[in-house]
Design an enzyme around this catalytic site. Structure first.
Site, PDB file in Angstrom:
ATOM      1  N   ASP A   1      31.411 -78.552 -26.145  1.00 55.99           N
ATOM      2  CA  ASP A   1      30.007 -78.903 -25.987  1.00 55.99           C
ATOM      3  C   ASP A   1      29.705 -79.996 -27.009  1.00 55.99           C
ATOM      4  OD1 ASP A   1      27.296 -79.053 -25.805  1.00 55.99           O
ATOM      5  OD2 ASP A   1      26.892 -76.967 -26.348  1.00 55.99           O
TER       6      ASP A   1
ATOM      7  N   ASP B   1      26.152 -73.040 -17.292  1.00 55.00           N
ATOM      8  CA  ASP B   1      26.202 -74.050 -18.355  1.00 55.00           C
ATOM      9  C   ASP B   1      26.870 -73.408 -19.579  1.00 55.00           C
ATOM     10  OD1 ASP B   1      25.686 -76.360 -19.763  1.00 55.00           O
ATOM     11  OD2 ASP B   1      23.536 -76.017 -19.962  1.00 55.00           O
TER      12      ASP B   1
ATOM     13  N   ASP C   1      25.442 -83.524 -21.027  1.00 55.71           N
ATOM     14  CA  ASP C   1      24.248 -83.985 -21.744  1.00 55.71           C
ATOM     15  C   ASP C   1      24.339 -85.468 -22.086  1.00 55.71           C
ATOM     16  OD1 ASP C   1      23.652 -81.373 -21.419  1.00 55.71           O
ATOM     17  OD2 ASP C   1      23.904 -80.804 -23.526  1.00 55.71           O
TER      18      ASP C   1
END
Ligand SMILES: *[C@@H]1O[C@H](CO)[C@@H](O)[C@H](O)[C@H]1NC(C)=O
Ligand SMILES: *[C@@H]1O[C@H](CO)[C@@H](O)[C@H](O)[C@H]1NC(C)=O
Ligand SMILES: *[C@@H]1O[C@H](CO)[C@@H](O)[C@H](O)[C@H]1NC(C)=O
Length: 921
Positions: A258, A517, A592
């Protein structure tokens, strides 16, 4: 309350930190990457052991020895059907089993057949079909030939490394007292790379300690592509489609992470890892699928790419064109060598060989190919209602509203916030009544809160991932203190899946779709924002062994849950983390990203890399997740997003609201047209996804897929094809009023004819053409020779367009002919797998347009009919047309000129009817 505050503070702190590259390892900070990179090219220490060869109908097995330490390995080289080989190397007698991947392949590959002959004493020739593998014994190497041409070499650089499992060396004091003489070294070997590296048996990164109970266990191998000029693949990276050489930089990294505000033009790891690479040249395309889910780094060697920069100088000075062929060096932390050699020879052959192994995206429900509206967060029921209504007010089609984490009760999944979402069923019904859907997020981190049923059940049944001491692992994520179901445990997967069933998740319906997610998994306070590598999963495997599969296994659970929730409705799941094979369960998006022009360009490059790695259902957050796009960026993003497979707008909670009507009227109108254009092409999207499932080829393709000999096209990644029907070169730069579109050549200097889809202007350019592109323009071209199905009556949601009539756009090639397909079914269920569909081929040739039903003509009979046929590029002027249809009398039809095309209006034929239309001149 205190917990929440701490969690918020923690997240802010984490975010402030994660902008920093130093949160993520470089190769130099990773012991196994250092060790593998330290191997110098040259003669490999590995050699076949004479006298150990076994020959089977599809494979050979033999022993392999590392001559540096005499450790033995067993090797299997197997031929598979479809011009593919598989190479497996494991320790012959490991101290304990090494991890083998079970869940990436769609099924057991189908074996091929081989013929084996020995050539000299040191060479074994294994022939399968038109390909052959020549295995050299000492030093160990395999060369693959097709038609006597060398296509691929394994270990030609001699970079192979296979660190065998061993007992931890004891400190000298203990060795002296050792009562077991077997433990004493039998001979003194020279110090190995792993003996010398300080991180072989334990390693620190920032404040994190990795205990490495198994010590060094890396595997690495090099692959050379003698016919290739470029290498591509190994997503996910925010980088160019063509891979850059890694000399002097870090290798490309595959480790699902992430990464907050990820950088562009970077080889850093991102959320997904698909370890398949391709070497491409004008003559052939070869793929290598390195099936290993542990942390992996890939060095890329390509002197062609370096040469391009200073080619003239080098050639002039040296007078020589000799360059080393491109190569890749895969380095994985653990596991075995399990690698598939995809011998093409065409690009599409190689892509299909990969999907034959790992599968394709199953045909999605049609509405999932339409426009999705998301933001973190739609605050409450009234917000959802009002956004949905506003889309109608502004006459903008939209199919799905998405809810991010704030809909939950305190980030406890499978619950609703009791104040903001008091009537979820009514809210869902409000949407479905309008033909729309709701998608909600469900993440793998589980809030450790007593009384939360999910946490209680996982604790009681022992379903959580354990830390190295055997206790439930605790990390921080959105809910604060969290644990992570051990998704490798079938019972945990079943538990997760069960929660989706309506008898459990009573406040949803079967029309609610799921977004997974944070499934890398993201752990805010873990090393590199993920789990500790010495955590322990089901079967005793350490997290390091399976890391890149965690998200994938999580998708398997979700897919199972949704499949059981309603066995006759195709599930829809969106995922961030993914591995080889995840395309069978979920669509993916590029995570993102940021509201800037570079990220807009990256969306195309990244989806191209995903597409060739089996992942066709790819998109990027329209507008950019972080930051606030200005009007120009937002509308250009919508225009690009309208032609990417997955089309969703999404934004961070701190961004300004950016629904289209919040922008000036002219911007809104342009966004509206882009979305409407998407809807007009839905029959094409749906047909392409059906053909993807059926044939295994990507939906979105790099130019080289169809123009493999055009060297100028190899590196183009701001332009792409949808199958071989559309060429898309959307505007992705600020302030431009024209773009340079590249029209590829087939290699003989000739190209296809292209037609601008807006006005059917004919383009015969081969090479670059500058195209005016005001803010309204999306430069998209239909290939002459193709037929595209469309629907031109746009409604508020795609689900409402099901029975609407079709328009066919027939663009003619130089021979005045064209072909194309259309797929129709109920757009929702699995009945198509029982033959309830129409798959139609249309052809225009010699002035006659007709249809043909591929497969048996089924009982499926849609209510839709053929409304218009637009013929583009006709050289002779037609006066009228004669229709012959199976269910009606012959009729004369009008043919009307319309700009650069001729239109046959209202042939009025049912889609399931046989017909032909003959032009009269
Ligand atoms: C459903 O729609 C009606 C009519 O627009 C509205 O009054 C109501 O508040 C909506 N309910 C929810 C839960 O969104
Ligand atoms: C046109 O027809 C000729 C002869 O059949 C064929 O060789 C050529 O490839 C065709 N051209 C196109 C653009 O299909
Ligand atoms: C076509 O029909 C035959 C006989 O009914 C059947 O066996 C076959 O499976 C069908 N083929 C397809 C592709 O549906």
């Amino acid at each position: 309350m205190k917990l929440t505050l701490v969690a918020i503070l923690f997240c802010i702190l984490q975010f402030a930190l994660t902008v920093d590259r130093s949160n993520f390892k470089t190769c130099d900070q990773s012991s196994f990457c250092r060790r593998c990179r330290k191997v110098t090219p040259g003669d490999s220490p590995f050699a076949l052991v004479p006298g150990t060869l076994n020959i089977y109908s599809d494979s050979i097995t033999t022993d392999l020895v590392n001559r540096e330490n005499n450790h033995l390995f067993s090797l299997k080289l197997e031929a598979l059907q479809g011009n593919t080989f598989r190479l497996l190397i494991d320790e012959k007698t490991p101290l304990k089993p090494r991890y083998r991947v079970n869940d990436a392949l769609k099924s057991n590959p189908v074996p091929g057949t081989i013929k084996v002959s020995e050539r000299a004493d040191n060479e074994l020739v294994i022939t399968s079909g038109t390909s052959k593998a020549v295995v050299t014994g000492t030093p160990f190497k395999i060369d693959f030939y097709q038609n006597e041409k060398l296509s691929l070499s394994i270990n030609a650089k001699g970079l192979m490394r296979f660190e065998h499992l061993r007992k931890k060396p004891q400190p000298p004091a203990e060795t002296e007292n050792n009562e077991n003489p077997d433990e004493l070294p039998k001979e003194v070997l020279p110090k190995s790379i792993e003996d010398e590296d300080p991180g072989s048996w334990e390693e620190n990164f920032k404040s994190h300690h990795d205990t490495k109970p198994n010590g060094p266990e890396a595997v690495a191998l090099d692959f050379t592509f003698p016919q290739a000029e470029v290498l591509f693949g190994i997503p996910e990276h925010a980088d160019s489609f063509v891979l850059k050489p890694t000399a002097g930089t870090d290798p490309y990294r595959l480790y699902n992470l992430d990464v907050f505000e990820y950088e562009l033009d970077s080889k850093m790891a991102l959320y997904g890892s698909i370890p398949v690479i391709y070497g491409h040249g004008p003559e052939e395309t070869i793929g290598v699928y390195w099936q290993n889910p542990s942390e992996t780094w890939v060095d890329v060697f390509n002197s062609n790419a370096e040469k391009n920069v200073m080619s003239s100088i080098v050639n002039f000075v040296s007078g020589s064109r000799q360059t080393e062929p491109p190569a890749a060096h895969f380095m994985s932390e653990s596991g075995i060598v399990d690698v598939f050699l995809l011998l093409g020879p065409s690009p599409l052959d190689a892509f299909k060989q990969y999907t034959d192994l790992t599968g394709t995206a199953p045909l999605p429900q049609l509405f999932t190919l339409a426009y999705h509206q998301s933001r973190w967060n739609y605050n409450d029921e009234q917000d959802v209602n009002s956004v949905s209504n506003k889309f109608d007010e502004h006459d903008i089609p939209m199919d799905t509203i998405w809810l991010d984490i704030e809909y939950t009760d305190g980030k406890k999944y499978f619950t609703w916030d009791p104040h903001k979402f008091q009537h979820p069923l009514e809210m869902i019904k409000n949407l479905t009544t309008l033909g729309r859907h709701l998608t909600i997020i469900i993440d793998p981190h589980i809030k450790r809160e007593s009384g939360y049923f999910f946490h209680q059940d996982c604790t009681d049944r022992g379903l959580y991932t354990k830390n190295r001491d055997g206790h439930d692992y605790e990390g921080w994520c959105w809910p604060g203190s969290s644990s992570y179901p051990d998704i490798f445990n079938p019972e945990a997967r079943k538990y997760f899946a069960d929660q989706y069933l309506l008898e459990n998740f009573k406040t949803t319906t079967k029309d609610v779709m799921i977004w997974n997610d944070m499934n890398e998994p993201s752990v805010f306070n873990g090393p590199e924002i993920t789990m500790l590598k010495d955590n322990v999963h089901f079967g005793g495997w350490e997290h390091r062994h399976i890391h890149n599969l965690y998200g994938h296994m999580y998708l398997m659970a979700t897919f199972d849950g949704l499949s059981r929730r309603d066995p006759n409705q195709r599930p829809f799941i969106l995922t961030r983390s993914h591995f080889a094979g995840s395309q069978r369960y979920a669509a993916m998006w590029t995570g993102d990203n940021k509201a800037d022009w570079g990220h807009l360009e990256a969306s195309v490059k990244m989806c191209l890399s995903e597409a060739v790695a089996g992942y066709s259902f790819c998109g990027a957050d329209i507008g950019g997740f972080f930051g606030n796009p200005d009007a120009e960026l937002l509308l250009r993003w919508y225009q690009t997003g309208a032609f990417l497979p997955f089309m969703r707008a999404h934004a961070h909670i701190d961004t300004k609201r950016r629904e289209p009507w919040l922008y000036p009227e002219d911007t809104k109108q342009i966004i509206r047209s882009a979305i409407r254009e998407r809807y007009s092409y839905l029959p094409l999207w749906y047909t392409m996804f059906y053909e993807h499932e059926r044939d295994g080829y990507p939906v979105m393709r790099p130019l080289l897929a169809h123009y493999p000999k055009d060297k100028n096209a190899f590196a183009i990644d701001n332009e792409f094809l949808l199958q071989d029907r559309l060429l898309v070169r959307s505007v992705m730069q600020q302030g431009v009023s024209k773009v340079d579109v590249y029209f590829p050549t087939k290699g003989d200097g000739k190209g296809d004819i292209w037609y601008d889809v807006d006005d059917y202007r004919k383009i015969t350019t081969v090479g670059h053409e500058s195209i005016p592109a005001d803010l309204k323009k999306i430069p998209v071209y239909q290939r002459g020779g193709s037929i595209i199905p469309k629907k031109e009556r746009i409604r508020r949601a795609a689900t409402l367009m099901k029975d609407d009539p079709y328009t066919l756009i027939v663009c003619l090639d130089a021979n005045q002919s064209a072909k194309g397909t259309l797929y129709i079914d109920d757009e929702k269920s699995f009945e198509y797998r029982k033959g309830q569909y129409l798959y139609i081929e249309y052809e225009f040739k010699n002035g006659v347009f007709k249809n043909r039903f591929i497969d048996n003509k089924s009982k499926y009979s849609p209510r839709s009919w053929l409304e218009r046929i637009v013929i583009v590029g006709l050289e002779k002027v037609p006066k009228s047309a004669k229709l012959k249809a199976s269910k009606s009398d012959a009729a004369d039809l009008e043919v009307l000129p319309q700009g650069n095309a001729y239109v046959i209006r209202k042939p009025g034929i049912g889609m399931a009817e046989d017909f032909s239309i003959t032009l009269k001149y």
